[in-house]
Design an enzyme around this catalytic site. Structure first.
Site, PDB file in Angstrom:
ATOM      1  N   ASN A 139      19.835  48.127 -29.687  1.00  0.00           N
ATOM      2  CA  ASN A 139      18.845  48.980 -29.967  1.00  0.00           C
ATOM      3  C   ASN A 139      18.656  50.368 -28.416  1.00  0.00           C
ATOM      4  O   ASN A 139      18.596  49.808 -27.039  1.00  0.00           O
ATOM      5  CB  ASN A 139      17.882  48.330 -29.823  1.00  0.00           C
ATOM      6  CG  ASN A 139      17.286  48.583 -31.743  1.00  0.00           C
ATOM      7  OD1 ASN A 139      18.084  48.734 -32.562  1.00  0.00           O
ATOM      8  ND2 ASN A 139      17.162  47.417 -32.014  1.00  0.00           N
ATOM      9  N   HIS A 140      18.565  50.932 -28.927  1.00  0.00           N
ATOM     10  CA  HIS A 140      18.371  52.231 -28.116  1.00  0.00           C
ATOM     11  C   HIS A 140      16.570  52.506 -27.884  1.00  0.00           C
ATOM     12  O   HIS A 140      15.510  52.263 -28.731  1.00  0.00           O
ATOM     13  CB  HIS A 140      18.692  53.789 -28.669  1.00  0.00           C
ATOM     14  CG  HIS A 140      20.161  53.765 -28.035  1.00  0.00           C
ATOM     15  ND1 HIS A 140      21.309  55.227 -27.620  1.00  0.00           N
ATOM     16  CD2 HIS A 140      20.888  52.870 -28.350  1.00  0.00           C
ATOM     17  CE1 HIS A 140      22.213  54.664 -27.579  1.00  0.00           C
ATOM     18  NE2 HIS A 140      22.864  53.864 -28.048  1.00  0.00           N
ATOM     19  N   PRO A 141      16.467  53.232 -26.969  1.00  0.00           N
ATOM     20  CA  PRO A 141      14.841  52.797 -26.449  1.00  0.00           C
ATOM     21  C   PRO A 141      14.237  53.796 -27.414  1.00  0.00           C
ATOM     22  O   PRO A 141      13.894  55.069 -26.653  1.00  0.00           O
ATOM     23  CB  PRO A 141      14.402  53.139 -25.181  1.00  0.00           C
ATOM     24  CG  PRO A 141      15.565  54.258 -24.394  1.00  0.00           C
ATOM     25  CD  PRO A 141      16.997  52.993 -25.500  1.00  0.00           C
ATOM     26  N   TRP A 142      13.756  54.427 -28.343  1.00  0.00           N
ATOM     27  CA  TRP A 142      13.538  54.917 -30.162  1.00  0.00           C
ATOM     28  C   TRP A 142      12.644  55.306 -28.884  1.00  0.00           C
ATOM     29  O   TRP A 142      11.578  57.168 -29.517  1.00  0.00           O
ATOM     30  CB  TRP A 142      13.982  54.272 -30.715  1.00  0.00           C
ATOM     31  CG  TRP A 142      12.978  53.143 -30.939  1.00  0.00           C
ATOM     32  CD1 TRP A 142      13.381  52.191 -31.031  1.00  0.00           C
ATOM     33  CD2 TRP A 142      11.195  53.027 -31.265  1.00  0.00           C
ATOM     34  NE1 TRP A 142      12.701  50.885 -30.996  1.00  0.00           N
ATOM     35  CE2 TRP A 142      11.525  51.191 -31.706  1.00  0.00           C
ATOM     36  CE3 TRP A 142      10.558  53.763 -31.700  1.00  0.00           C
ATOM     37  CZ2 TRP A 142       9.652  50.983 -31.508  1.00  0.00           C
ATOM     38  CZ3 TRP A 142       9.062  53.835 -31.743  1.00  0.00           C
ATOM     39  CH2 TRP A 142       9.245  52.275 -31.968  1.00  0.00           C
TER      40      TRP A 142
END
Ligand code: COA
Length: 218
Positions: free
Chosen positions: A85-88
């Site tokens: 995951n990307h740091p949304w």
């Protein structure tokens, strides 16, 4: 015209017997990962920070990160394990905020993001079969003997010996009855020495799971 070509070893043609040494296709990339005996990693795969237990294989075009994969794993082509995951919650989704140094910015890489990803490990039990192009999301655990249908996106833990399909993946049905599942867990044939597996090979072939469990659960 009959054609035979390709690399010296692949499971389709099994041109020569596998060995205890992992067979990694020359086009694959492996970083900081541990491969067991009789394992195979197919073309164009990338594996990082992971373990693949004895006899496990991934057929190719696989991306596997932060995963502990049990023995006798069966991963079809295109299976992705743990897409990170990307740091949304940040102002930008782009990875320059954590891969800062590699983008030439002044701050070092942001270790917190990488630690977060490592903590979201995927755990896959022994004798699991994952169908073509399925995706197993971060943090998921898949129980022993489970099957994942092609194209599934597995977002939640999968019970042992379940068959799951779809997006998000749901249990289609148990693969075997509960009593047989309990017996197979007790037998844990995947931990047997190679000689014992070899001695039981004829039974693996001719008995179904219920009859096999009946015979070997002493
Ligand atoms: C999951 C799987 C094992 C189920 O096999 P099966 O029990 O013979 O399934 P069936 O064909 O009887 O289908 C049962 C139901 O599940 C659905 N289904 C089957 N596979 C599905 C999949 N991958 N995704 C979504 N739904 C699926 C069927 O549409 C059917 O739904 P319905 O009851 O509403 O009509 C199989 O379909 C599968 O996906 N195998 C993976 C093949 C693969 O990727 N191989 C790679 C080489 S190793």
């Amino acid at each position: 015209m009959l054609i035979n070509c390709g690399s010296a070893w692949d499971p389709w043609t099994a041109g020569r017997p596998m060995t205890e040494t992992p067979e990694i296709d020359p086009s694959a990339v492996v970083r900081n990962s541990d491969f067991g005996r009789y394992t195979y990693l197919g073309p164009r795969s990338v594996v990082a920070n992971s373990e693949l237990g004895d006899y496990g294989y991934a057929m190719g075009d696989n991306q596997i990160a932060h995963a502990r994969i049990g023995k006798f794993a069966n991963l079809a082509t295109g299976v992705r394990i743990n897409p990170s995951n990307h740091p949304w919650w940040r102002a930008t989704l782009h990875h320059f905020t954590y891969r800062s140094a590699s983008h030439g910015f002044s701050l070092p890489d942001d270790e917190e993001i990488f630690a977060w990803r490592r903590a979201d490990q995927v755990v896959i039990g022994p004798d699991v079969w994952i169908g073509h192009n399925a995706i197993v999301m971060p943090g998921v655990t898949i129980g022993a003997g489970a099957a994942v249908g092609s194209g599934a996106v597995v977002t939640k833990d999968v019970p042992p010996f379940a068959i799951v399909v779809g997006v998000p993946a749901r249990v289609l049905r148990p693969r075997i009855d509960a009593r047989t599942a309990e017996k197979l867990m007790r037998i844990a044939w995947w931990d047997w020495p190679r000689e014992r597996i070899d001695a039981a090979l004829a039974d693996f072939r001719k008995l179904d799971a219920t009859a096999f469990a009946e015979k070997y659960d002493q």
